[in-house]
Each structure stands twice: as structure tokens, then as C-alpha cells.
Design an enzyme around this catalytic site. Sequence first.
Site, mmCIF file in Angstrom:
data_model
loop_
_atom_site.group_PDB
_atom_site.id
_atom_site.type_symbol
_atom_site.label_atom_id
_atom_site.label_comp_id
_atom_site.label_asym_id
_atom_site.label_seq_id
_atom_site.Cartn_x
_atom_site.Cartn_y
_atom_site.Cartn_z
ATOM 1 N N HIS A 122 0.873 -1.175 0.000
ATOM 2 C CA HIS A 122 0.000 0.000 0.000
ATOM 3 C C HIS A 122 0.912 1.228 0.000
ATOM 4 C CE1 HIS A 122 -2.769 2.971 1.791
ATOM 5 N NE2 HIS A 122 -3.751 2.182 1.439
ATOM 6 N N ASP A 199 3.543 -3.882 8.287
ATOM 7 C CA ASP A 199 2.262 -3.196 8.101
ATOM 8 C C ASP A 199 1.169 -4.249 8.303
ATOM 9 O OD1 ASP A 199 -0.108 -2.263 7.091
ATOM 10 O OD2 ASP A 199 0.727 -1.494 5.220
ATOM 11 N N GLN A 202 -4.168 -4.760 7.409
ATOM 12 C CA GLN A 202 -5.202 -5.691 6.930
ATOM 13 C C GLN A 202 -5.224 -6.982 7.732
ATOM 14 O OE1 GLN A 202 -7.546 -5.054 4.930
ATOM 15 N NE2 GLN A 202 -6.809 -3.157 4.026
ATOM 16 N N LYS A 225 -9.903 -0.394 10.985
ATOM 17 C CA LYS A 225 -10.005 -1.664 10.253
ATOM 18 C C LYS A 225 -10.198 -2.820 11.234
ATOM 19 C CE LYS A 225 -6.896 -0.090 6.579
ATOM 20 N NZ LYS A 225 -7.736 0.273 5.451
ATOM 21 N N CYS A 364 -4.660 2.345 -3.659
ATOM 22 C CA CYS A 364 -3.398 2.902 -3.137
ATOM 23 C C CYS A 364 -2.239 1.937 -3.352
ATOM 24 C CB CYS A 364 -3.511 3.273 -1.660
ATOM 25 S SG CYS A 364 -4.754 4.518 -1.357
HETATM 26 N N1 7TS Z 1 -1.534 -0.590 4.761
HETATM 27 C C1 7TS Z 1 -2.450 -1.386 4.190
HETATM 28 C C2 7TS Z 1 -2.078 -2.780 3.797
HETATM 29 C C3 7TS Z 1 -3.731 -0.876 3.974
HETATM 30 O O1 7TS Z 1 -4.641 -1.673 3.399
HETATM 31 C C4 7TS Z 1 -4.045 0.441 4.368
HETATM 32 C C5 7TS Z 1 -5.391 1.060 4.095
HETATM 33 C C6 7TS Z 1 -3.059 1.205 4.996
HETATM 34 C C7 7TS Z 1 -1.812 0.655 5.165
HETATM 35 C C8 7TS Z 1 -3.327 2.579 5.486
HETATM 36 O O2 7TS Z 1 -4.187 2.563 6.569
HETATM 37 P P1 7TS Z 1 -4.766 3.923 7.171
HETATM 38 O O3 7TS Z 1 -5.778 3.468 8.171
HETATM 39 O O4 7TS Z 1 -3.640 4.655 7.789
HETATM 40 O O5 7TS Z 1 -5.377 4.669 6.025
HETATM 41 N N2 7TS Z 1 -6.094 0.435 3.074
HETATM 42 C C9 7TS Z 1 -7.197 0.894 2.446
HETATM 43 C C10 7TS Z 1 -7.775 0.201 1.401
HETATM 44 O O6 7TS Z 1 -7.362 -0.878 0.985
HETATM 45 N N3 7TS Z 1 -8.818 0.904 0.955
HETATM 46 O O7 7TS Z 1 -8.932 2.006 1.678
HETATM 47 C C11 7TS Z 1 -7.930 2.034 2.617
#
Ligand code: 7TS
Length: 407
Positions: A122, A199, A202, A225, A364
Amino acid sequence: MVEAASFRGDFPILQRRIHGQPLAYLDSAATTQKPRAVIEALTVFYEQHNANVHRGVYTLSEEASALYESARAKVARHLGADSPRSIVFTRGTTEALNLVAAGWAGSRLRPGDEIVATEVEHHSNLIPWQMAARHTGASLRLARLGADQTLDVGHLLSLIGPRTRLVAVSLTSNVLGTVTPLGEIVARAHAVGARVVVDAAQAAAHLRFDVRALDCDFLAVSGHKLYGPTGIGALYGKPDCLEEVEPVQGGGGMIEWVEAQTARWGPLPARLEAGTPSVADAHALGAALDYLRPRMEEALRHEQRLTAYALERLLAVPGLTLFGPKKPVLRAGVFAFNLPGVHPHDAAELLDGQGVALRAGHHCCQPLMRRLGVTATLRASLAIYSSTEDVDRLVAGLSTVRAALAS
Ligand code: 7TS
């Protein structure tokens, strides 16, 4: 047929109708919906306990501080950390990874040093390392996607060498649904003296893992999440690793003493949490973990069965291209796919008209999209409350999409 999740009734938003249809929410990888217990925790906090933390000696402030620290302990327990002191609250995964990039890599890397990440990441686990590399003169090396559309772990291992200082990798991909086998990667990185950043955005709600068993040095999660609110997440770090992170924000709550021209930092984790934190959101994240943890085994079993069911149904849709592995054992409940001759955004819009919420775009992950030979995909993703009916409604919707749009 997989039984409807018994958890469904705990999520008020799932009662909503969209364009006159019941909601089939299939975008849990973007954010999960919230159980009533989390929504109530927010209300109860603001109605009963609201005050700033760590500052007052009066009852409300003591209560707010205790709730905030109790939430930290719950996050530590969920991740398998030895101590709540290993948990720094952040706004989410993005902020946690940026904290390591700016506060650790930014002050410790030198020209000639190498950061190893992957093409699957991501942008949140890629751009901070690009920035750190640009800032320090270090270089960024990316492990490639294998022919089987999973991360080429052999290539990643081959990139780890004597100049590697940091390895950044996701535990679960938000596009491929793959789970990275971290054991050998962590061992190789540590053998050359590199730190490992995971990371787990997910993974945290959909996989059982333990930072002690993973032996990673840093790990990032997002509360939203994990059935918790937006605006709260966490960075886990081993104590000696967190000690190496320079604060990137200065302000209240992070100092021991201050003089006109200089200051001494306070102890961890407050040192890395300058300013008033998201106290209510942290408390509600604790409530999300209280909700999830006793249900985790059942939830994971349900998600695994539903993942197998969704895979079977999607693979049976004529012409559908599914990205990533085709076997359920290798993947989480995240499915990126395309229909021939159909733009993903058009399909998502038509599906929305039928109450089916799923994402279209690059998720992303532009380098990964390029590697897959597409600019965008549709993506459906599952969670504890997802049901066979949601999957059936998606599959039925895809037929109408094909009939309306396929060229
Ligand atoms: N890493 C992964 C693997 C992710 O899927 C996401 C967000 C992030 C980092 C960033 O997380 P945040 O909470 O700081 O934004 N993924 C997604 C997605 O797949 N669709 O919308 C956000």
C-alpha cells in the site's frame, strides 16, 4: 452455503437500505463497520468521562487517563506485546509508518544504506520509505511480484544484504489478500542487523498473530479496520527500537523538562505522543477489542469459510479475472478482480444502485497495479459480519453489470 454470521445484528449500520435495497457492505478492507459496543463506548466516554489525560488531578481526568491507558493495555494484549509501554497511539497505520520513517530512518540512515520494501505495498508502506530515502541518501529496493501473483519471497530475501538497514513489508495485502510468510524474512533481516517494520493494517482483525512470535521490530495497525473508530491506531515497537525513534512532533505531554532553548524528552510511549491524544477513540478501540477477542476464533472460522465460498462463486463468473492466489488457504477475504470490457468504476456504480458497496480503483497500490497490467480493479472484502447473501448479491449484480456494460 455458509451460515449467516451471528455477529450481524451487532452492527446497526447493516440495517440501512441503500437505493431501496438492503446494504451488502463489501468494503471492509477500506474500513470495517462498528459494533454497537464501540458506538456506545464513544457516547459513554463523552457523557461520563470526558477530560484531558495525564494533566488533571481531578476525578474526570483520572478516569479519562485510566481509560486511555487501559485501551493501550488492550492493544498490547491483542498484538501480543510484552508491555503497554511498547504501544504508541497514532492516528492509524499511515501515521505509525511515517513515524518510523521520519523518526527512525530519517535520523539513522546514511547514503549507501538500503531500505527493502515490496511492489505489493500500500502507498502508506512505500511513500514514507521513498521520503526517508530521499531525505537521507539511502536507497530503496523493492521485491517484485512473482509469476503466481504473490510476493516473490525469494527475491525479497535476495535483496537483504550487508547494506540493508530496514525491511518494510505488509502481513496481509489489501489487493491480493495474500499473507506474507514473515519468518525467514525477519530472520534474514536480523542476521544482517536490519530492523523489520510490519504493516498489519489488513491483518489485525482477520489473522491471529503475535509480535513476539513474529519477532518484528515495529508493527503498525489502524483501529478503524479493527471494528474501532477512525482517527486511532498504533505503532508497536520493541523497547530498544522505540528508544531509537526520535520524536517528530514536539509539544505537550512528551517532555521531562523544558528550558527556553532546550528540552529533555520524557519517557516512552508519551514521548512519541505529543499533544492531546484521541482519548475517546482510543477508549472505543479498546471496546472494539473487547468485542472482537472473545469472538475471534469463531470470526476467523466464519471468514475462512466465506472466503472459500466467495472464491468459488467469483471464479465461476464467466470471464472474471481474479488477481492473486486462487486457493483459499493462501488468502484472506480480499478479492480484486475485473470483468472483461467493463471499467471498474462503472461496475461499482451500477452495483451501488443494487445496494452492493465495493471499491473500484488502484487501492493505493499503483506499482502493484502496473505489475498486474491494469490501472484499476474492483475489490470486494469480507469481515466478521459478512454473509453468503452479501456474496450472492455481488455475484448476481455482476451478471447485470456484464449484461449492461460488457463490450
Ligand atoms: N496498509 C495497508 C495494507 C492498507 O490496506 C491500508 C489502508 C493502509 C496501510 C493505510 O491505513 P490507514 O488506516 O492509515 O489509512 N487500506 C485501504 C484500502 O485498501 N482501501 O482504503 C484504505
